[in-house]
Design a protein around this motif. Structure first.
Motif, mmCIF file in Angstrom:
data_model
loop_
_atom_site.group_PDB
_atom_site.id
_atom_site.type_symbol
_atom_site.label_atom_id
_atom_site.label_comp_id
_atom_site.label_asym_id
_atom_site.label_seq_id
_atom_site.Cartn_x
_atom_site.Cartn_y
_atom_site.Cartn_z
ATOM 1 N N PHE A 41 4.119 -0.061 -11.717
ATOM 2 C CA PHE A 41 3.703 0.375 -10.703
ATOM 3 C C PHE A 41 2.477 0.164 -10.043
ATOM 4 C CE2 PHE A 41 1.301 3.695 -8.609
ATOM 5 C CZ PHE A 41 2.043 3.762 -7.184
ATOM 6 N N ASN A 42 2.728 -0.374 -8.606
ATOM 7 C CA ASN A 42 0.733 -1.020 -8.787
ATOM 8 C C ASN A 42 0.743 0.371 -7.297
ATOM 9 O OD1 ASN A 42 1.145 -2.656 -10.457
ATOM 10 N ND2 ASN A 42 1.872 -4.229 -8.419
ATOM 11 N N GLY A 43 -0.619 0.622 -7.334
ATOM 12 C CA GLY A 43 -0.550 1.915 -6.705
ATOM 13 C C GLY A 43 -2.132 1.925 -6.782
ATOM 14 N N TYR A 44 -2.638 2.822 -5.899
ATOM 15 C CA TYR A 44 -4.529 3.395 -5.636
ATOM 16 C C TYR A 44 -4.992 4.753 -6.952
ATOM 17 C CZ TYR A 44 -3.064 -0.204 -2.849
ATOM 18 O OH TYR A 44 -2.430 -0.968 -1.460
ATOM 19 N N ALA A 45 -6.054 4.673 -7.325
ATOM 20 C CA ALA A 45 -7.191 6.101 -7.002
ATOM 21 C C ALA A 45 -8.165 5.785 -6.537
ATOM 22 C CB ALA A 45 -7.429 5.829 -8.970
ATOM 23 N N GLY A 46 -7.840 6.672 -5.367
ATOM 24 C CA GLY A 46 -8.548 7.049 -4.446
ATOM 25 C C GLY A 46 -8.790 7.363 -2.537
ATOM 26 N N ALA A 47 -8.988 8.380 -2.240
ATOM 27 C CA ALA A 47 -8.081 7.891 -0.490
ATOM 28 C C ALA A 47 -9.335 7.352 -0.153
ATOM 29 C CB ALA A 47 -7.874 9.076 -0.207
ATOM 30 N N ILE A 84 -1.913 7.375 -5.945
ATOM 31 C CA ILE A 84 -1.462 7.083 -4.382
ATOM 32 C C ILE A 84 -0.557 6.306 -4.409
ATOM 33 C CG2 ILE A 84 -2.707 6.618 -2.331
ATOM 34 C CD1 ILE A 84 -5.417 7.826 -2.859
ATOM 35 N N ARG A 85 0.063 6.305 -3.514
ATOM 36 C CA ARG A 85 1.717 5.360 -3.381
ATOM 37 C C ARG A 85 1.197 3.964 -2.669
ATOM 38 N NH1 ARG A 85 2.296 10.055 -5.185
ATOM 39 N NH2 ARG A 85 2.397 11.077 -2.853
ATOM 40 N N PRO A 86 1.241 2.574 -2.903
ATOM 41 C CA PRO A 86 1.575 2.290 -1.892
ATOM 42 C C PRO A 86 2.339 2.688 -0.069
ATOM 43 C CG PRO A 86 1.426 1.196 -3.955
ATOM 44 C CD PRO A 86 1.440 2.275 -3.720
ATOM 45 N N GLU A 87 2.323 2.070 0.564
ATOM 46 C CA GLU A 87 3.028 2.776 2.141
ATOM 47 C C GLU A 87 4.475 1.662 1.998
ATOM 48 O OE1 GLU A 87 1.496 2.233 5.594
ATOM 49 O OE2 GLU A 87 -0.809 3.455 5.316
ATOM 50 N N THR A 88 4.480 0.591 1.845
ATOM 51 C CA THR A 88 5.742 -0.142 1.052
ATOM 52 C C THR A 88 6.159 -0.259 0.358
ATOM 53 O OG1 THR A 88 4.588 -2.441 1.768
ATOM 54 C CG2 THR A 88 5.411 -0.266 3.495
ATOM 55 N N THR A 89 7.217 -1.315 -0.662
ATOM 56 C CA THR A 89 7.837 -1.747 -1.497
ATOM 57 C C THR A 89 6.517 -2.648 -1.724
ATOM 58 O OG1 THR A 89 9.269 -0.774 -2.257
ATOM 59 C CG2 THR A 89 9.179 -3.231 -3.230
ATOM 60 N N GLU A 90 6.685 -3.579 -0.794
ATOM 61 C CA GLU A 90 6.154 -5.399 -0.920
ATOM 62 C C GLU A 90 4.593 -4.991 -0.564
ATOM 63 O OE1 GLU A 90 5.617 -9.563 2.466
ATOM 64 O OE2 GLU A 90 6.448 -7.077 3.386
ATOM 65 N N GLU A 91 3.910 -4.489 0.001
ATOM 66 C CA GLU A 91 2.413 -3.479 -0.333
ATOM 67 C C GLU A 91 2.051 -3.810 -2.432
ATOM 68 O OE1 GLU A 91 -0.971 -0.555 0.360
ATOM 69 O OE2 GLU A 91 1.260 -0.178 1.569
ATOM 70 N N GLY A 92 2.706 -3.214 -2.529
ATOM 71 C CA GLY A 92 2.763 -2.683 -3.697
ATOM 72 C C GLY A 92 2.668 -3.700 -5.186
ATOM 73 N N LEU A 93 3.676 -4.386 -4.408
ATOM 74 C CA LEU A 93 4.425 -5.845 -5.230
ATOM 75 C C LEU A 93 3.007 -7.163 -4.937
ATOM 76 C CD1 LEU A 93 8.339 -6.196 -4.631
ATOM 77 C CD2 LEU A 93 6.843 -5.631 -7.118
ATOM 78 N N ASN A 94 2.009 -7.009 -3.879
ATOM 79 C CA ASN A 94 1.285 -7.687 -4.172
ATOM 80 C C ASN A 94 -0.217 -7.157 -4.155
ATOM 81 O OD1 ASN A 94 2.742 -9.877 -2.326
ATOM 82 N ND2 ASN A 94 2.573 -8.887 -0.978
ATOM 83 N N ILE A 95 -0.353 -6.141 -4.607
ATOM 84 C CA ILE A 95 -1.404 -5.744 -5.431
ATOM 85 C C ILE A 95 -1.912 -6.413 -6.470
ATOM 86 C CG2 ILE A 95 -2.323 -3.285 -6.893
ATOM 87 C CD1 ILE A 95 -0.885 -1.203 -4.708
#
Length: 532
Positions: A108-114, A140-151
């Motif tokens: 899983f790719n995502g974020y920490a910190g808003a 914090i979840r990416p808005e789209t699958t594509e966004e997550g895959l490109n992190i």
């Protein structure tokens, strides 16, 4: 051994394999969990799992790699334990090779910190599907699958619960290890199925980076009212952060980890992680109703029809629910609000001598923040089976890599700058110590907290406690007067005095560990009681 090429090649191979499943949806991960027999569905649609023999964090098995990046910046102590880079790299190579043998691995790719300016891009590599759902829930979840895959991650968590270290060979203390390398930007976890190690590992990373960006990092929950009045709730696990911040009259910002910068307060996470022992809809309706499809129940017993028994503590007292913050109805998204107007320090006093609520001066606030007195409650760490009095610096010492005064001085600046009201609230015991007295009534605590946040306690009469120097309101509507002054709630005033003086001495002894860097804080915010 400082050559990183071996593990990097192995990880690259792992991430390129078709069987490495990336950015799965919630529904896909739930199906994987069921297919792998990692959990079952409950009647509400939540997934129920078990964490094996480790049902809490393992602080004695947590390390920071001592390397050029950290050698002079970390406050090395019994919590921030050093480990050599060579030990870390050998384990990393072993774990990477181990994961490469698995039929499936989850990413899983995502974020920490808003806050976009200080946001940390994350990649989480998991051996178990339910751990990946946990990461998807808590970060914090990416808005789209594509966004997550490109992190492209700034930091990576690698979690292999079924890989167990050999202490004699691998240089660990046990089969379990949680190791953070700031040089290699990796948190390596093995030998434990307790999912909370992932979220707390990243919190430690944020506590290292945020202060360098002039951001106060905080182990607290936060909510905001209709008048944009932000309240922060500091406290260790089980003291009431999640419960008290989930208020139907206010919007939740987050339940555990936050930053505070020039623009205001922001959530570090994308989910909530609530204790569920004795949970009922009547007492905590928001949390109860948040445990539905997409949520994870840890170590909660369920019957053959899928109904959870929240009173059953046969596996652990530290039963938990992880759920996306969106499962709470009244939240603020994105999880960002203005500056705090009220701060609540939550302490579960097992001695039963601190008042249910007291107003603090700024100097007292810094003193109590540094002290961080509370009790470790049953199940939150391995081996804790009853409340244990503890001083957890800044109400989060297990997660603070730098010297405590870095965080305390920043808090003092913010209290001054934004004219913040600070209260100490005891959610522990009254009328006697643990085993004699009773736990504070949650309804009374809610009433006191709501009035503190509304400003209703600013103008009431206060009495000053003769031992701790705390300013205690003489009356709070809806709360019995006899519990406000804790000495009045004890059968024996002499027994109270003896126990209170014992605690005061413990405060003084604990404060010595901060050395000269905290002398002014102790002098200005310390106790009236001078006995030894």
């Amino acid at each position: 051994m400082n050559d990183t090429s071996t593990y990097k090649e192995t990880l690259d191979q792992l991430l390129a394999k078709p069987s490495t499943l990336k950015q799965l949806s919630r529904t896909q991960l739930i199906q994987e969990i069921l297919d792998n027999d990692e959990g079952v569905l409950t009647e509400s649609g939540a997934v129920r799992t078990e964490t094996g023999k480790y049902t809490g964090r393992s602080p004695k098995d947590k390390f920071i790699v001592k390397e050029s990046e950290t050698e002079d910046n970390i406050d090395w102590n019994a919590i921030n334990q050093p480990i050599e880079e060579e030990v870390f790299l050998k384990l990393l190579d072993k774990v990477s090779s181990y994961l490469n043998t698995k039929e499936k691995v989850y990413v899983f790719n995502g974020y920490a910190g808003a806050d976009a300016a200080t946001q940390l891009k994350l990649s989480v590599i998991n051996e178990m599907a339910w751990h990946n759902l946990f990461a998807r829930t808590m970060f914090i979840r990416p808005e789209t699958t594509e966004e997550g895959l490109n992190i492209t991650p700034d930091f990576t968590i690698i979690s292999a619960p079924h890989f167990k270290a050999d202490p004699e060979v691998d240089g660990t203390k046990s089969e379990t290890f949680i190791i953070t390398s700031f040089k290699h930007k990796i948190i390596l976890i093995g030998g434990t199925e307790y999912a909370g190690e992932m979220k707390k590992g990243i919190f430690g990373v944020m506590n290292y980076y945020l202060p360098d960006n002039d951001v106060m990092s905080m182990h607290c929950s936060a909510n905001v009212g209709d008048n944009k009045d932000v309240a922060l709730f500091f406290g260790l696990s089980g003291t009431g952060k999640t419960t008290l911040s989930a208020d139907p009259q206010r919007k939740l910002i987050g339940d555990d980890e936050h930053g505070w910068n020039d623009n205001g307060v922001f959530n570090i996470e994308g989910g909530c992680y609530a204790k569920t022992i004795d949970l009922t809809r009547e007492k905590e309706p928001q949390i109860y109703d948040a445990i539905r499809y997409g949520a994870i129940l840890e170590n909660v017993k369920v019957d053959d029809k899928g109904f959870p028994d929240y009173e059953d503590k046969s596996l652990t007292e530290n039963t938990r629910a992880a759920y996306p913050i969106e499962n709470i109805d009244n939240i603020i998204l994105p999880s960002i609000a203005g500056h705090a107007k009220t701060i609540i320090f939550l302490t579960a006093d097992a001695f039963g001598v601190l008042p249910p609520i007291a107003k603090l001066t700024k100097d007292q606030a810094m003193y109590h923040f540094l002290s961080g007195f509370t009790s470790k409650l049953a199940g939150t760490e391995r081996g804790v089976t009853s409340p244990q009095p503890v001083f957890s610096t800044c109400f989060g010492s297990p997660f603070l890599p730098m010297h405590a005064t870095v965080y305390a001085n920043k808090l003092g600046e913010l209290i001054d700058k934004h004219n913040v009201d600070v209260y100490l609230v005891n959610t522990g015991w009254t009328g006697g110590e643990y085993g004699v007295g009773s736990r504070m009534n949650l309804t009374h605590t809610r009433s006191m907290v709501r009035r503190a946040i509304s400003g209703a306690l600013k103008e009431v009469d206060y009495r000053t406690d003769e031992i701790f120097g705390l300013h205690i309101p003489s009356h709070v509507p809806g709360v019995p007067n006899n519990i406000l002054m804790p000495r009045d709630a004890w059968v024996s005033a002499e027994a109270y005095d003896e126990k209170a003086q014992q605690l005061a001495v413990m405060f003084k002894e604990n404060f010595k560990k901060f050395g000269e860097r905290s002398a002014a804080i102790e002098e200005q915010g310390g106790f009236i009681y001078k006995g030894e």
